[in-house]
Design a protein around this motif. Sequence first.
Motif, short mmCIF file in Angstrom:
data_model
loop_
_atom_site.label_atom_id
_atom_site.label_comp_id
_atom_site.label_asym_id
_atom_site.label_seq_id
_atom_site.Cartn_x
_atom_site.Cartn_y
_atom_site.Cartn_z
N GLU A 258 -6.66 46.18 -11.27
CA GLU A 258 -7.60 46.23 -10.15
C GLU A 258 -7.24 45.22 -9.07
O GLU A 258 -7.32 45.52 -7.87
N VAL A 259 -6.82 44.02 -9.46
CA VAL A 259 -6.37 43.02 -8.47
C VAL A 259 -5.16 43.56 -7.71
O VAL A 259 -5.07 43.43 -6.48
N ALA A 260 -4.23 44.19 -8.42
CA ALA A 260 -3.06 44.77 -7.76
C ALA A 260 -3.47 45.82 -6.74
O ALA A 260 -2.95 45.89 -5.63
N ARG A 261 -4.45 46.67 -7.12
CA ARG A 261 -4.92 47.70 -6.19
C ARG A 261 -5.55 47.07 -4.95
O ARG A 261 -5.29 47.51 -3.82
N ARG A 262 -6.34 46.03 -5.13
CA ARG A 262 -7.01 45.40 -3.99
C ARG A 262 -6.00 44.71 -3.06
O ARG A 262 -6.17 44.71 -1.85
N VAL B 260 5.76 44.15 1.14
CA VAL B 260 6.03 44.27 -0.29
C VAL B 260 4.94 43.53 -1.06
O VAL B 260 4.59 42.41 -0.73
N VAL B 261 4.40 44.20 -2.10
CA VAL B 261 3.47 43.56 -3.03
C VAL B 261 4.12 43.63 -4.40
O VAL B 261 4.49 44.71 -4.87
N ALA B 262 4.28 42.46 -5.06
CA ALA B 262 5.01 42.41 -6.33
C ALA B 262 4.22 41.62 -7.35
O ALA B 262 3.48 40.69 -7.02
N ALA C 181 -8.70 37.01 -0.64
CA ALA C 181 -9.51 36.19 -1.54
C ALA C 181 -10.93 36.72 -1.63
O ALA C 181 -11.53 36.78 -2.71
N ALA C 182 -11.49 37.14 -0.47
CA ALA C 182 -12.85 37.68 -0.47
C ALA C 182 -12.93 39.00 -1.22
O ALA C 182 -13.88 39.26 -1.96
N ASP C 183 -11.91 39.85 -1.04
CA ASP C 183 -11.93 41.16 -1.70
C ASP C 183 -11.79 41.00 -3.21
O ASP C 183 -12.47 41.67 -3.98
N VAL C 184 -10.89 40.11 -3.64
CA VAL C 184 -10.68 39.92 -5.07
C VAL C 184 -11.92 39.35 -5.74
O VAL C 184 -12.20 39.61 -6.92
N ARG C 185 -12.72 38.55 -4.97
CA ARG C 185 -13.92 37.94 -5.56
C ARG C 185 -14.96 38.95 -6.00
O ARG C 185 -15.86 38.62 -6.77
N ARG C 186 -14.88 40.17 -5.48
CA ARG C 186 -15.82 41.19 -5.94
C ARG C 186 -15.62 41.41 -7.44
O ARG C 186 -14.49 41.57 -7.89
#
Length: 495
Positions: free
Chosen positions: A385-389, A399-401, A428-433
């Motif tokens: 889920e963190v990778a998706r966000r 690039v996201v790795a 950071a805000a999105d991951v905090r969900r």
Amino acid sequence: MGDEHGLRERLEAFRRLHRVSQELNSARDLSATLQTLVDSVVSSLGFGVAAINVVHDDLLRVAAVAGPADVRATLEGQTGPRRAWEEVLDSAVRWGALRFLPHGVRDLPEDVPTWVPAEGSSEEPDAWHPEDILVAPLYAPTGELVGVLSVDLPIDGKVPGELQRELLEMFAAQAAIAVDNARLHAEVLSTMDRLEQEHRALRASEESFRQVFELAPSGMAVTSLHPADEGALLRVNAALCDMLGYSEEELLRLGLPAVVDRRDRNLLPRGGRTYRGDLRLVRGDGRALWVSTNSSVVLDAAGRPDFKLLHLVDVSERHDREEQLAHLAAHDPLTGLSNRAELRARLGQLVSDRRHVSVLFCDIDRFKRINDQFGHEVGDRVLVEVARRLRVHVRKQDVVARVGGDEFVLALRDTTEEEAAALARRLAADVRRPVHFDERDIEVTVSIGLGASSAGVDSVDELLRTADQAMYRVKLLRTYGEAEPATTEPTTTSA
């Protein structure tokens, strides 16, 4: 200069891997292809010796060797029982797709071909011992063992590190493709040779030829060579109609160029020229498929070109398999993100091109506690889920790795430090969900460090190290209570 030299070596390794992958699609002899692979391992990955053992019934035969003359003289053509090789693979330490058998752990079966260098061993803890064994088993898509790639004599004298092992895994994947494709290629060539022999024997009998043509299990077509209608389809068999999803009448009316993908139409041979290779066709339902194509010119009784015979075999599964292997070699299997090797290659190209690059190094806070409290299944769900966000916030050219267990890196092309810092805050805000799983909400936060390239910087290692250090400063602030996770700004440092 050391970093620059290392970067050039890694980029050259990826270029060689690309060239070797391209050669696998050509009609080269298997032994020549395998020799190219082991030569590339030695010249690109920092090993002094490489060998490929290919399965033949219950034996593995050394089919290609790269290294000093005495190594080749000792190993080339040697065989060992499959049972003994499987015993080695089962007892070795698993390094991803690789197998490592340290010296002194157990005796190697006597019937496995070996070569031990004369050099003595070093007392350094990470030194490579002359009796150490590092191999990569080669498996077909069905899971069947088709060969083993082995290496020896690391140039730096040390047990291979993570990046060197990743590159070796990628070369091993290409070796597996080569062996598997060679078997398919041999079957196709054998079929073609048999059909051509039958055709020559049955030239005098149109009825016999008609039966062979119409009942062939793979696609067959006849095209005209007469100037008035050159290239027109004169005859097609049922297998080709089924393959392309057209009736015989529709296919004869459309003609072959109409069903060839426009990107490959220049490959169609004209006049008396022939063609052997893969090209893309488009079915009646719009779906594209890869076919292995072989064309031959048939002469009339006077020896003049009469018509052209085409044999078409659907090889879409093989191409899909090659694409999947290439994807797996460059991506993390859990999250689907680029892996460390792919990230370094892309970053290296950006730095080499003198593009401005911003790097965000993200680490999930207290991830071990999530695993310990909720279990690894929940931990994996959090990682996915963190990778998706992270991925939804970047552009196609970025690039996201995933570079570690709970570490992610974003490489942002042509992005200013201010823009990258703003993106870090959004991430950071999105991951905090909270991550919702099985009627539970898992609280997740990340520490993010920012590094950016500047004029004259040409080191991937320095860029990544800068972002990593910036991330740890953020994490230290949180650890000692000097900032709240919800309000801490990403630390920005220019490399």
